[in-house]
Scaffold this motif. Structure first.
Motif, PDB file in Angstrom:
ATOM      1  N   GLY A  57       0.808  -1.204   0.000  1.00  0.00           N
ATOM      2  CA  GLY A  57       0.000   0.000   0.000  1.00  0.00           C
ATOM      3  C   GLY A  57       0.846   1.261   0.000  1.00  0.00           C
ATOM      4  N   LEU A  58       1.934   1.255   0.769  1.00  0.00           N
ATOM      5  CA  LEU A  58       2.812   2.424   0.817  1.00  0.00           C
ATOM      6  C   LEU A  58       3.474   2.654  -0.541  1.00  0.00           C
ATOM      7  N   LEU A  73       0.807   0.659   5.929  1.00  0.00           N
ATOM      8  CA  LEU A  73       0.184   1.929   6.287  1.00  0.00           C
ATOM      9  C   LEU A  73      -0.556   1.766   7.612  1.00  0.00           C
ATOM     10  N   ALA A  74      -0.642   2.862   8.328  1.00  0.00           N
ATOM     11  CA  ALA A  74      -1.364   2.847   9.601  1.00  0.00           C
ATOM     12  C   ALA A  74      -2.856   2.631   9.335  1.00  0.00           C
ATOM     13  N   ARG A 120       4.329  10.359   5.351  1.00  0.00           N
ATOM     14  CA  ARG A 120       4.932  10.131   6.664  1.00  0.00           C
ATOM     15  C   ARG A 120       3.862   9.885   7.721  1.00  0.00           C
ATOM     16  N   GLY A 121       2.719  10.582   7.596  1.00  0.00           N
ATOM     17  CA  GLY A 121       1.663  10.428   8.573  1.00  0.00           C
ATOM     18  C   GLY A 121       0.965   9.079   8.492  1.00  0.00           C
ATOM     19  N   LEU A 122       0.916   8.495   7.304  1.00  0.00           N
ATOM     20  CA  LEU A 122       0.202   7.234   7.120  1.00  0.00           C
ATOM     21  C   LEU A 122       1.110   6.009   7.171  1.00  0.00           C
ATOM     22  N   ALA A 123       2.400   6.198   6.979  1.00  0.00           N
ATOM     23  CA  ALA A 123       3.319   5.054   6.895  1.00  0.00           C
ATOM     24  C   ALA A 123       3.468   4.348   8.236  1.00  0.00           C
ATOM     25  N   ALA A 124       3.660   3.031   8.163  1.00  0.00           N
ATOM     26  CA  ALA A 124       3.948   2.245   9.360  1.00  0.00           C
ATOM     27  C   ALA A 124       5.317   2.633   9.916  1.00  0.00           C
ATOM     28  N   GLU A 125       5.552   2.294  11.173  1.00  0.00           N
ATOM     29  CA  GLU A 125       6.794   2.720  11.835  1.00  0.00           C
ATOM     30  C   GLU A 125       8.040   2.195  11.152  1.00  0.00           C
ATOM     31  N   ASN A 126       7.981   1.006  10.581  1.00  0.00           N
ATOM     32  CA  ASN A 126       9.171   0.409   9.968  1.00  0.00           C
ATOM     33  C   ASN A 126       9.246   0.673   8.461  1.00  0.00           C
ATOM     34  N   ALA A 127       8.615   1.746   7.998  1.00  0.00           N
ATOM     35  CA  ALA A 127       8.540   2.028   6.562  1.00  0.00           C
ATOM     36  C   ALA A 127       9.905   2.332   5.966  1.00  0.00           C
ATOM     37  N   ASP A 128      10.079   1.958   4.703  1.00  0.00           N
ATOM     38  CA  ASP A 128      11.284   2.269   3.949  1.00  0.00           C
ATOM     39  C   ASP A 128      11.381   3.785   3.778  1.00  0.00           C
ATOM     40  N   PRO A 129      12.441   4.439   4.311  1.00  0.00           N
ATOM     41  CA  PRO A 129      12.565   5.906   4.216  1.00  0.00           C
ATOM     42  C   PRO A 129      12.527   6.426   2.793  1.00  0.00           C
TER      43      PRO A 129
END
Length: 223
Positions: free
Chosen positions: A86-87, A156-157, A206-215
């Motif tokens: 999703g991200l 995504l959150a 940044r607001g929707l991404a999970a904590e371990n998201a690929d920068p």
């Protein structure tokens, strides 16, 4: 080329000319001040001839907006990689927008038309049934589907209402452009619009991404 084929091509070319001239006039005059008489004059047509192609001003505006919405949706879908999270899909969606409209005056035209036809969109309920037609509904559905995909795969959150969030995202983006439309054409800076849109989309990522998201998926290239 036969006579009938030539006539059909001429009709298509004139149809496209009318749409182009309407867009140019919107940039100079704004949507509210646009008239069929001005479109006819800019297209070097009689007003009677113009009415053979479009029954009124709203018909011209609706076609411009629906064509753009359909084109964007198809383009964005083609840019989402197969098997994307999703991200990744949301990143591709925003990148597609910047690629198509990053420094284009078209986005100003489209926002002006949207505000004229349905000032409440996307928060109104007209999206799929009203003057915008199915094209705008498909665009909303695409964003909502991407959000659901990300929630399902954990990239995504989670949010309670993906469709409502999709509407809010469009509202934020169009609000930025709406501010720019109030500036005289010669003072508008397309590059500044592009920067504002990119930064807004990055904040959403940044607001929707999970904590371990690929920068790398939280940054967008400037078009």
């Amino acid at each position: 080329m036969g006579i009938e084929e030539r006539k059909n091509r001429e009709r298509e070319e004139r149809h496209e000319l009318i749409l182009r001239k309407a867009k140019d006039l919107i940039l100079d005059l704004g949507v509210d001040a646009l008239t069929m008489q001005e479109i006819a004059a800019a297209s070097e047509l009689s007003k009677a001839t113009l009415y053979l192609y479009f029954r009124n001003k709203d018909a011209i505006l609706t076609e411009i907006l629906e064509d753009a919405a359909s084109a964007f949706t198809a383009y964005a879908q083609s840019r989402i990689p197969e098997g994307a999270t999703g991200l990744m899909a949301l990143h591709a969606l925003w990148s597609s927008y910047l690629s198509l409209y990053g420094e284009s005056q078209d986005v100003i035209v489209l926002t002006g038309i949207k505000n004229y036809i349905d000032p409440g969109f996307p928060l109104s309920t007209k999206g799929k049934e009203g003057k915008f037609g199915a094209a705008m509904g498909k665009m909303l559905d695409l964003i909502a589907d991407v959000l659901r995909l990300g929630m399902d795969d954990g990239s995504l959150a989670r949010v309670k209402d993906p469709e409502r969030l999709a509407r809010t995202v469009i509202m934020i983006a169009t609000s930025i452009i709406d501010t720019v439309t109030r500036i005289p054409r010669h003072q508008r800076d397309p590059h500044l619009i592009s920067i504002e849109m990119r930064e807004t989309f990055e904040i959403i990522l940044r607001g929707l991404a999970a904590e371990n998201a690929d920068p790398s998926l939280l940054k967008l290239m400037t078009q």
